[in-house]
Design a protein around this motif. Sequence first.
Motif, PDB file in Angstrom:
ATOM      1  N   THR A 133      -5.686   3.421   0.068  1.00 16.08           N
ATOM      2  CA  THR A 133      -5.762   2.313  -0.887  1.00 16.08           C
ATOM      3  C   THR A 133      -7.012   1.515  -0.583  1.00 16.08           C
ATOM      4  OG1 THR A 133      -3.356   2.208  -1.110  1.00 16.08           O
ATOM      5  CG2 THR A 133      -4.580   0.239  -1.706  1.00 16.08           C
ATOM      6  N   GLU A 163       1.444   3.012  -3.183  1.00 18.55           N
ATOM      7  CA  GLU A 163       0.303   3.796  -3.639  1.00 18.55           C
ATOM      8  C   GLU A 163      -0.524   3.233  -4.789  1.00 18.55           C
ATOM      9  OE1 GLU A 163       0.976   7.983  -3.840  1.00 18.55           O
ATOM     10  OE2 GLU A 163       2.362   7.939  -2.160  1.00 18.55           O
ATOM     11  N   ALA A 214       0.832  -1.210   0.000  1.00 24.25           N
ATOM     12  CA  ALA A 214       0.000   0.000   0.000  1.00 24.25           C
ATOM     13  C   ALA A 214       0.865   1.258   0.000  1.00 24.25           C
ATOM     14  CB  ALA A 214      -0.930  -0.003   1.207  1.00 24.25           C
TER      15      ALA A 214
END
Length: 102
Positions: free
Chosen positions: A99, A54, A51
């Motif tokens: 996310t 990104e 995560a």
Amino acid sequence: MTKLDHLFQPITIGKMQVKNRIMMPGMSAGMMLDENARPNDEMIAYYVERAQCEPGMIAVGASGVTPPKKKSRMPMALYDDAAIPALKKMVDAVHRYDTKFG
């Protein structure tokens, strides 16, 4: 402008706003589950690390929605309410990076 600029643009899917169009596909949880097939800290760290790069979305890997015939550490248990605290911890950790996770 390049041919792939749109990958980094937000997208709306139904009512969900996703920050970009990059998605990490589902992968097997492997041995990052506890003895009850629930996410452990190692698995949470694995998804948090991803995560941090990104992606707009991450899909979790193989998961069981019905109990196995015999006790097993795999796939990840989604059939047992007792798994909710570990799953929530994992989802909350990934959501800190904006996310989507599922």
